[in-house]
Each structure stands twice: as C-alpha cells, then as structure tokens.
Design a protein around this motif. Structure first.
Motif, PDB file in Angstrom:
ATOM      1  N   ASN A  30      56.973  57.623  65.669  1.00 29.49           N
ATOM      2  CA  ASN A  30      58.007  57.229  66.638  1.00 29.49           C
ATOM      3  C   ASN A  30      58.356  58.402  67.544  1.00 29.49           C
ATOM      4  OD1 ASN A  30      59.419  58.900  64.910  1.00 29.49           O
ATOM      5  ND2 ASN A  30      61.216  57.558  64.744  1.00 29.49           N
ATOM      6  N   GLY A  31      57.535  59.455  67.471  1.00 31.13           N
ATOM      7  CA  GLY A  31      57.784  60.652  68.250  1.00 31.13           C
ATOM      8  C   GLY A  31      58.556  61.704  67.492  1.00 31.13           C
ATOM      9  N   ASN A  32      59.071  61.284  66.336  1.00 30.86           N
ATOM     10  CA  ASN A  32      59.858  62.204  65.521  1.00 30.86           C
ATOM     11  C   ASN A  32      59.310  62.297  64.104  1.00 30.86           C
ATOM     12  OD1 ASN A  32      62.158  63.898  64.909  1.00 30.86           O
ATOM     13  ND2 ASN A  32      63.047  62.139  63.844  1.00 30.86           N
ATOM     14  N   GLU A  33      58.886  61.155  63.559  1.00 31.71           N
ATOM     15  CA  GLU A  33      58.342  61.087  62.199  1.00 31.71           C
ATOM     16  C   GLU A  33      57.004  60.371  62.219  1.00 31.71           C
ATOM     17  OE1 GLU A  33      60.978  60.130  58.735  1.00 31.71           O
ATOM     18  OE2 GLU A  33      62.355  59.558  60.343  1.00 31.71           O
ATOM     19  N   ASP A  34      56.138  60.733  61.256  1.00 39.39           N
ATOM     20  CA  ASP A  34      54.862  60.050  61.064  1.00 39.39           C
ATOM     21  C   ASP A  34      54.875  59.319  59.733  1.00 39.39           C
ATOM     22  OD1 ASP A  34      54.144  61.278  63.387  1.00 39.39           O
ATOM     23  OD2 ASP A  34      52.627  62.604  62.514  1.00 39.39           O
ATOM     24  N   VAL A  35      54.260  58.131  59.718  1.00 36.09           N
ATOM     25  CA  VAL A  35      54.085  57.391  58.467  1.00 36.09           C
ATOM     26  C   VAL A  35      52.648  56.889  58.409  1.00 36.09           C
ATOM     27  CG1 VAL A  35      56.490  56.659  58.258  1.00 36.09           C
ATOM     28  CG2 VAL A  35      54.857  55.206  59.461  1.00 36.09           C
ATOM     29  N   LEU A  36      52.161  56.711  57.194  1.00 33.72           N
ATOM     30  CA  LEU A  36      50.786  56.258  57.001  1.00 33.72           C
ATOM     31  C   LEU A  36      50.705  54.745  56.949  1.00 33.72           C
ATOM     32  CD1 LEU A  36      47.768  56.795  56.361  1.00 33.72           C
ATOM     33  CD2 LEU A  36      48.422  56.848  53.933  1.00 33.72           C
ATOM     34  N   LEU A  37      49.814  54.195  57.751  1.00 33.14           N
ATOM     35  CA  LEU A  37      49.395  52.793  57.623  1.00 33.14           C
ATOM     36  C   LEU A  37      48.023  52.844  56.974  1.00 33.14           C
ATOM     37  CD1 LEU A  37      49.537  49.717  58.236  1.00 33.14           C
ATOM     38  CD2 LEU A  37      48.525  50.241  60.473  1.00 33.14           C
ATOM     39  N   HIS A  38      47.963  52.647  55.668  1.00 30.76           N
ATOM     40  CA  HIS A  38      46.689  52.716  54.948  1.00 30.76           C
ATOM     41  C   HIS A  38      45.773  51.605  55.440  1.00 30.76           C
ATOM     42  CE1 HIS A  38      43.813  52.768  51.595  1.00 30.76           C
ATOM     43  NE2 HIS A  38      44.250  53.986  51.338  1.00 30.76           N
ATOM     44  N   LYS A  39      44.470  51.858  55.398  1.00 24.51           N
ATOM     45  CA  LYS A  39      43.522  50.854  55.894  1.00 24.51           C
ATOM     46  C   LYS A  39      43.658  49.537  55.144  1.00 24.51           C
ATOM     47  CE  LYS A  39      39.632  52.512  53.057  1.00 24.51           C
ATOM     48  NZ  LYS A  39      38.248  53.044  53.095  1.00 24.51           N
ATOM     49  N   ARG A  42      56.859  57.616  48.890  1.00 19.48           N
ATOM     50  CA  ARG A  42      56.657  58.047  50.277  1.00 19.48           C
ATOM     51  C   ARG A  42      56.852  56.875  51.232  1.00 19.48           C
ATOM     52  NH1 ARG A  42      50.822  60.513  48.913  1.00 19.48           N
ATOM     53  NH2 ARG A  42      50.691  58.311  48.325  1.00 19.48           N
ATOM     54  N   LEU A  43      57.478  57.142  52.369  1.00 19.30           N
ATOM     55  CA  LEU A  43      57.651  56.099  53.373  1.00 19.30           C
ATOM     56  C   LEU A  43      56.280  55.712  53.925  1.00 19.30           C
ATOM     57  CD1 LEU A  43      59.923  54.502  54.777  1.00 19.30           C
ATOM     58  CD2 LEU A  43      59.824  56.197  56.619  1.00 19.30           C
ATOM     59  N   SER A  44      55.968  54.419  53.895  1.00 19.26           N
ATOM     60  CA  SER A  44      54.653  53.922  54.308  1.00 19.26           C
ATOM     61  C   SER A  44      54.833  52.679  55.160  1.00 19.26           C
ATOM     62  CB  SER A  44      53.798  53.600  53.081  1.00 19.26           C
ATOM     63  OG  SER A  44      53.623  54.750  52.269  1.00 19.26           O
ATOM     64  N   ALA A  45      53.730  52.241  55.753  1.00 23.69           N
ATOM     65  CA  ALA A  45      53.773  51.089  56.655  1.00 23.69           C
ATOM     66  C   ALA A  45      52.761  50.031  56.241  1.00 23.69           C
ATOM     67  CB  ALA A  45      53.503  51.541  58.084  1.00 23.69           C
ATOM     68  N   THR A  46      53.078  48.794  56.559  1.00 27.00           N
ATOM     69  CA  THR A  46      52.139  47.693  56.384  1.00 27.00           C
ATOM     70  C   THR A  46      52.280  46.734  57.558  1.00 27.00           C
ATOM     71  OG1 THR A  46      51.483  45.812  54.984  1.00 27.00           O
ATOM     72  CG2 THR A  46      53.803  46.414  54.945  1.00 27.00           C
ATOM     73  N   GLU A  47      51.149  46.155  57.954  1.00 27.35           N
ATOM     74  CA  GLU A  47      51.206  45.135  59.011  1.00 27.35           C
ATOM     75  C   GLU A  47      51.537  43.760  58.459  1.00 27.35           C
ATOM     76  OE1 GLU A  47      48.637  45.220  62.654  1.00 27.35           O
ATOM     77  OE2 GLU A  47      47.373  46.467  61.324  1.00 27.35           O
ATOM     78  N   THR A  48      51.516  43.625  57.137  1.00 22.86           N
ATOM     79  CA  THR A  48      51.905  42.363  56.512  1.00 22.86           C
ATOM     80  C   THR A  48      53.425  42.262  56.531  1.00 22.86           C
ATOM     81  OG1 THR A  48      49.979  42.436  55.051  1.00 22.86           O
ATOM     82  CG2 THR A  48      51.785  40.965  54.421  1.00 22.86           C
ATOM     83  N   MET A  49      53.938  41.193  57.085  1.00 21.30           N
ATOM     84  CA  MET A  49      55.380  41.031  57.180  1.00 21.30           C
ATOM     85  C   MET A  49      55.933  40.439  55.875  1.00 21.30           C
ATOM     86  SD  MET A  49      56.402  42.252  60.043  1.00 21.30           S
ATOM     87  CE  MET A  49      55.075  43.499  60.061  1.00 21.30           C
TER      88      MET A  49
END
Length: 286
Positions: free
Chosen positions: A27-36, A60-67
């Motif tokens: 977001n310009g300030n923090e990075d998070v991993l979207l695992h494959k 750890r803060l992480s991301a997913t495209e699954t809602m």
C-alpha cells in the motif's frame, strides 16, 4: 497517505514484486505476501489486486484473493470444523485458513460447546492486539434475520440452530426465521451451542416469538417417562429410592424430567398396578 494494514480488511494493493512463491503486495507503506496458492490468476508488477488480509499460521499478515464468507462488518452461519479445548473452536470462513472462536466466547460448561459439523452465527472481530477471531453474532444481529410467528403454530414441529444460552435455557433461530426459546425444563436432553435441533412449538407469544420443547406431548411423554422409570427399577433390583414425594431437584438430576412429569408417569404406573410405594421406595409389583 498510506495507512496501516489490518487483518480482516478487504482492500486493493499494488504488486510490488513477484517471486517464485507468490507476490509481494504493497500500500506504499507495508508489504504483505500473496502466496501463489492464494492467487486466483497471474499478476504483473504494479497491477492492483483486491485481497482479503488475515494472519497465517505463523501470525504473519498475509493476503488471499479468495473472499471470505464473513467480514468485520457482516455475519453468516458458519460450520464448525475443529475443536481445541485449550483454545476454542475453529469455523470455516471460506478461505484456506479456518478462524478461531475463542473459548472465552463459548459457554463455561464444556458439554455445551459445539462439535464438528455444528453451525454458528458468526462474524469477525479484532482483539486488542489486532488479531483476527471469529465473533459470535449478538441478539440484535440474529433479530435481523427473524420473522414473526403466526398464532396457529402450536404443537407444530420445526428445526433450528441454538445460537446462545441463558441461565434458564437456550435461544434458537428456526428454519423459518422464528425466534424460539427452549427452557431447560423443556429439554429432553441437553443441547449444544450451534446444534441443529428438532423442536415442537408450545406457545406463540404476542411479540411473534415462540416457546418450544424437545419433549413429546404430555400423553406421549407420560408413556415414555413411565418406561424410563420401569427400566431404572429393572436395572436396580426392582426398586428405586424415589417416590412422588421425592425432591424435584433429585428427580431432575436422576431422570432429567420435571417433578410434574415424574408424578404423571408414577401415577400411570400406580393406576395400572405395576408398582407400589413403601418407606420412601417404589417397587415393581411382580
């Protein structure tokens, strides 16, 4: 100005860089991993990606495209997929990581905890350390799903899910959306939070809510309770230290029926001359 990222958010982040194991989003300030394994398609650098943020198994803060099925601002009925006595229960929110409902939000009586396959009305919440947890829906949220019952439902059967407990019994939301109350005395056996139970309507209140029971009608219950007393005596040498003068609490603890139900069943057995009472005992007449 970039803001801090929090678990539970659904937000758009930009692909900062790509790795073999996934994408780092920023977001310009923090990075998070979207695992494959959490990406629904290939992405290029500087592409905007909508993701849900959560904590992985290592915190750890992480991301997913699954809602997810639920968010910080919504709730739904979720299936229990794991029980950990030291932690609480886990519910499926629609992403790869199941969400913990803390034991602090569950009944003190462990027999009332949900089991795998039970269903809970939940949303999500952040604790004081910004950790993401499942959050039991409150009465006002459940009320949003409800509808008023009509006056012709007495003795009709329905099904519903236990969504909370009080000192006097359990609250249930039925399949039709009726708000139902199951008193402790009307439980044929104890019920669990999240359990789906079959109930019979005993009373329709003026406000459209209903009282329900898991016990059969009085005539059927009298037969069932009489058999229960006979079986008890057969298993205890043809007698039992209980009569229609016994303490209600003692009867409740031993047979899980009220004093009134006990007296109805005992009256049936006495009338049919199947038993007799003497010196504080009830005996089978052979």
């Amino acid at each position: 100005m970039a803001t801090q990222l929090y678990a539970g958010e659904i937000t758009k982040l930009k692909v900062a860089r790509k790795q073999d194991y996934g994408y780092f989003l920023t977001n310009g300030n923090e990075d998070v991993l979207l695992h494959k394994n959490e990406a629904l398609q290939e992405h290029g650098e500087d592409e905007d990606v909508e993701v849900f943020l959560y904590h992985d198994h290592e915190g750890r803060l992480s991301a997913t495209e699954t809602m997810p099925i639920v968010t910080l601002d919504s709730f739904s009925i979720l299936k229990v997929v794991g029980v950990q006595p030291r932690l609480g229960v886990f519910v499926d929110i629609g992403i790869q990581k199941d969400m913990l409902l803390s034991k602090d939000d569950l009944p003190e009586d462990r027999t009332r905890w949900p089991e795998n396959g039970d269903e809970l009305y939940c949303g999500l919440k952040l604790d004081k350390k910004d950790r993401l947890f499942a959050d039991l829906s409150n009465f006002e949220e459940i009320k949003e799903l409800s509808t008023e019952a009509s006056g012709d439902l007495k003795n009709k059967e329905t099904e519903g899910v236990v969504y909370r407990f009080g000192e006097e019994g359990a609250s249930i939301l039925t399949e039709e959306g009726y708000l139902a109350f199951l008193h402790n005395d009307e439980m044929k056996q104890s019920v669990r939070l999240g359990e789906r139970v079959n109930v019979r309507v005993t009373f329709v209140r003026e406000d459209g809510r209903i009282n329900v029971s898991t016990r059969p009608l009085v005539k059927e219950a009298r037969l069932e309770d009489a058999d229960k007393l006979l079986n008890y005596m057969n298993e205890h040498g043809g007698k039992m230290p209980f009569t229609d003068k016994s303490d209600p609490e003692t009867i409740k603890n031993e047979f899980n029926i009220s004093k009134a139900a006990f007296k109805r069943a005992m009256g049936k057995l006495l009338k049919e001359k199947k038993v007799e009472q003497k010196d504080g005992y009830t005996f089978i007449i052979s």
